[in-house]
Design a protein around this motif. Structure first.
Motif, mmCIF file in Angstrom:
data_model
loop_
_atom_site.group_PDB
_atom_site.id
_atom_site.type_symbol
_atom_site.label_atom_id
_atom_site.label_comp_id
_atom_site.label_asym_id
_atom_site.label_seq_id
_atom_site.Cartn_x
_atom_site.Cartn_y
_atom_site.Cartn_z
ATOM 1 N N ASP A 103 23.139 -60.377 -22.316
ATOM 2 C CA ASP A 103 21.708 -60.455 -22.625
ATOM 3 C C ASP A 103 21.383 -59.973 -24.027
ATOM 4 O O ASP A 103 20.417 -60.440 -24.643
ATOM 5 N N MET A 104 22.157 -59.026 -24.557
ATOM 6 C CA MET A 104 21.892 -58.525 -25.906
ATOM 7 C C MET A 104 22.909 -59.043 -26.922
ATOM 8 O O MET A 104 23.058 -58.489 -28.007
ATOM 9 N N ASN A 105 23.601 -60.141 -26.572
ATOM 10 C CA ASN A 105 24.507 -60.838 -27.495
ATOM 11 C C ASN A 105 25.562 -59.896 -28.074
ATOM 12 O O ASN A 105 25.788 -59.857 -29.287
ATOM 13 N N ARG A 124 20.799 -53.220 -30.928
ATOM 14 C CA ARG A 124 20.979 -54.057 -29.743
ATOM 15 C C ARG A 124 21.764 -53.313 -28.682
ATOM 16 O O ARG A 124 21.453 -53.386 -27.485
ATOM 17 N N SER A 151 17.158 -61.372 -32.541
ATOM 18 C CA SER A 151 17.393 -60.217 -31.674
ATOM 19 C C SER A 151 16.107 -59.732 -31.024
ATOM 20 O O SER A 151 16.124 -59.266 -29.881
ATOM 21 N N LEU A 154 15.709 -61.855 -28.079
ATOM 22 C CA LEU A 154 16.601 -61.427 -26.997
ATOM 23 C C LEU A 154 16.001 -60.240 -26.255
ATOM 24 O O LEU A 154 16.010 -60.183 -25.019
ATOM 25 N N ASP A 157 13.070 -61.290 -24.101
ATOM 26 C CA ASP A 157 13.558 -61.952 -22.886
ATOM 27 C C ASP A 157 14.050 -60.923 -21.867
ATOM 28 O O ASP A 157 13.846 -61.080 -20.650
ATOM 29 N N ALA A 158 14.705 -59.859 -22.360
ATOM 30 C CA ALA A 158 15.192 -58.812 -21.453
ATOM 31 C C ALA A 158 14.036 -58.102 -20.771
ATOM 32 O O ALA A 158 14.100 -57.782 -19.577
#
Length: 207
Positions: A103-105, A124, A151, A154, A157-158
């Motif tokens: 989820d955080m790449n 992140r 980021s 991201l 989205d989380a």
């Protein structure tokens, strides 16, 4: 699951900064804290997280409900990305770190020492810790510092996934995260320090 704040007064260095403040944060909600720099947002979040006592008022929430994300990322530089997440997962009694990595790449960085990450990558990873806590209420202080636009997306989205699953988030931020969120401006609750001077206010410098 609910965070209820009633008649709260919080202080910085023993001096009241916000007073008679109240709000309710329930499952599935995002509340964004707004106010000028120095207005007391960080002090409020620290108080809600239990890091310092309030001067007055009530904070009602379920036990062990809070995950607090501060300015510092809380990383151990000698540990890898995966090892840092595994450490925090063990602290909170959870196990799965894979979702947080995805989820955080961070999948491609899982074996890199945290000390060798860029500022944005460290941020992140610091935010990924939230995903392994299992805590329903996130308290976040300027979480997007050092993050690029991708980021930030991201992270947003989380947060959406967290509240969709019944969690809640209280976020101090100056940017628009594109979330379905209510705004809580702390400015009207600015305290008059002179009004409470000499009342024996607790000095957080001793924490």
């Amino acid at each position: 699951m609910e965070l209820l704040v009633e008649g709260l007064t919080v202080a910085r260095g023993g001096v009241p900064v916000l007073e008679n403040l109240g709000f309710r944060l329930s499952s599935g909600q995002v509340l964004v804290l707004r106010g000028p720099n120095g207005s007391g947002k960080t002090t409020l979040l620290r108080t809600l997280a239990g890091l310092q006592p309030p001067l007055a008022g009530e904070i009602s929430l379920p036990p062990e409900a809070i995950a607090y994300g501060a300015h510092a990322d809380g990383l151990k530089g000698q540990l890898s990305v995966a090892e840092n997440l595994a450490f925090w997962a063990s602290v909170y009694g959870t196990r799965d770190i894979e979702r947080a990595l995805v989820d955080m790449n961070l999948v491609a960085l899982r074996d890199r020492p945290a000390a060798n990450l860029s500022a944005g990558q460290k941020r992140r990873l610091g935010l990924a810790r939230l995903l392994v806590t299992g805590r329903p209420i996130w308290l976040l202080d300027e979480p997007t510092v050092s993050l690029d636009a991708a980021s930030v997306a991201l992270f947003a989205d989380a947060v959406r996934a967290h509240v969709a699953a019944g969690g809640a988030a209280l976020i101090a931020t100056h940017i628009d995260l594109g979330l379905d969120a209510a705004i809580f401006d702390v400015t009207p609750f600015k305290a008059d320090p002179d009004a409470t001077a000499g009342d024996g206010a607790f000095d957080e410098a001793f924490l």
